[in-house]
Design a protein around this motif. Structure first.
Motif, PDB file in Angstrom:
ATOM      1  N   ASP A 105       3.426   3.434  -4.367  1.00  0.00           N
ATOM      2  CA  ASP A 105       3.368   2.033  -3.978  1.00  0.00           C
ATOM      3  C   ASP A 105       1.898   1.614  -4.080  1.00  0.00           C
ATOM      4  O   ASP A 105       1.056   2.109  -3.329  1.00  0.00           O
ATOM      5  CB  ASP A 105       3.870   1.911  -2.532  1.00  0.00           C
ATOM      6  N   PRO A 106       1.570   0.703  -5.020  1.00  0.00           N
ATOM      7  CA  PRO A 106       0.169   0.302  -5.199  1.00  0.00           C
ATOM      8  C   PRO A 106      -0.491  -0.126  -3.895  1.00  0.00           C
ATOM      9  O   PRO A 106      -1.664   0.174  -3.654  1.00  0.00           O
ATOM     10  CB  PRO A 106       0.247  -0.866  -6.182  1.00  0.00           C
TER      11      PRO A 106
ATOM     12  N   LYS B 195       0.128   0.953  -0.872  1.00  0.00           N
ATOM     13  CA  LYS B 195      -0.181   2.113  -0.028  1.00  0.00           C
ATOM     14  C   LYS B 195      -1.432   2.827  -0.540  1.00  0.00           C
ATOM     15  O   LYS B 195      -2.228   3.334   0.252  1.00  0.00           O
ATOM     16  CB  LYS B 195       1.012   3.074   0.012  1.00  0.00           C
ATOM     17  N   VAL B 196      -1.581   2.877  -1.861  1.00  0.00           N
ATOM     18  CA  VAL B 196      -2.781   3.498  -2.426  1.00  0.00           C
ATOM     19  C   VAL B 196      -4.009   2.658  -2.056  1.00  0.00           C
ATOM     20  O   VAL B 196      -5.061   3.191  -1.679  1.00  0.00           O
ATOM     21  CB  VAL B 196      -2.659   3.658  -3.961  1.00  0.00           C
TER      22      VAL B 196
END
Lengths: 147, 147
Positions: free
Chosen positions: B14-15, B17-18
């Motif tokens: 998940d972008p 979360k990164v």
């Protein structure tokens, strides 16, 4: 026979994307098991060989059946009833079956597939379209679930 | 001086979360760079040492300053101007600074930090609270941006 599939969902992953990766290769129900501290795993179990049908089709569509056959045969040496292999999760997301010898080769954690069967060599033959070489038959019907 | 931070977003991640993992340790703007085929990277650049302030605070709050100091000092041997180190992305998501010697130790891909400075040893001392040992001063003011 029994099939068990497990894939970790790491903290920065999207659980739905991991589920999509699994559904590309497996036809079974998955449930999310919480491991705590932001970690979880999708786990699926089935007693039906058809749960591996999408994987079988992908192996043959990608013409990686020879690779899989040799690899799984080697893995199954010395064991008759249990086969455990790992698939790359990122490749699975793209619909591609790709073997991962170690978790290291699957940087987001691998998909672990466990197959328990009366004779896993028959399952390997079925999965990789090598049934003729094992049983003389060449259709999916040659491997039956053994409960 | 110049700081560049990069972290891959793997297909099942998940972008956001990164990005959260990065924001836990870095105070800078990040942009998502598409790499194609579902792969992308968050990349951040800054010319201001304060972009590393959350990392500095986390290092000291977690009492891992000694570990970081020794590790970064070793990394910086033989080079004066450039320091490159990797942090574990999953640990960063939890707000913990954790060194990753290889990508292998950071199963979702590591966060790569590049620091270019007139003297990276001063940056290392600042980051790990060892300024007294280098310059005799003990506050953040002892390291200045060099443009």
């Amino acid at each position: 026979m029994r099939v068990r599939v497990e894939a970790e969902v790491r903290p920065t992953e999207d659980p739905n994307k991991v589920l999509k990766a699994l559904r590309n290769l497996f036809n079974m129900e998955f449930k999310l098991v919480e491991r705590g501290r932001g970690w979880a795993s999708w786990v699926g179990e089935s007693e039906d060989l058809t749960s591996l049908l999408p994987l079988k089709r992908a192996i043959q569509a990608k013409a990686v059946d020879e690779t899989f056959y040799k690899y799984l045969k080697r893995l199954s040496k010395g064991t008759q009833n249990l086969l455990i292999f790992k698939l790359n999760k990122q490749a699975a997301y793209a619909g591609t079956p790709s073997l991962a010898e170690e978790d290291v080769e699957s940087p987001l954690g691998a998909i672990t597939v466990e197959v328990e069967a009366e004779d896993v060599k028959k399952v390997i033959a079925w999965l990789t379209g090598k049934e003729g070489e094992v049983s003389g038959r060449d259709e999916d019907s040659s491997v039956r679930q053994n409960g």
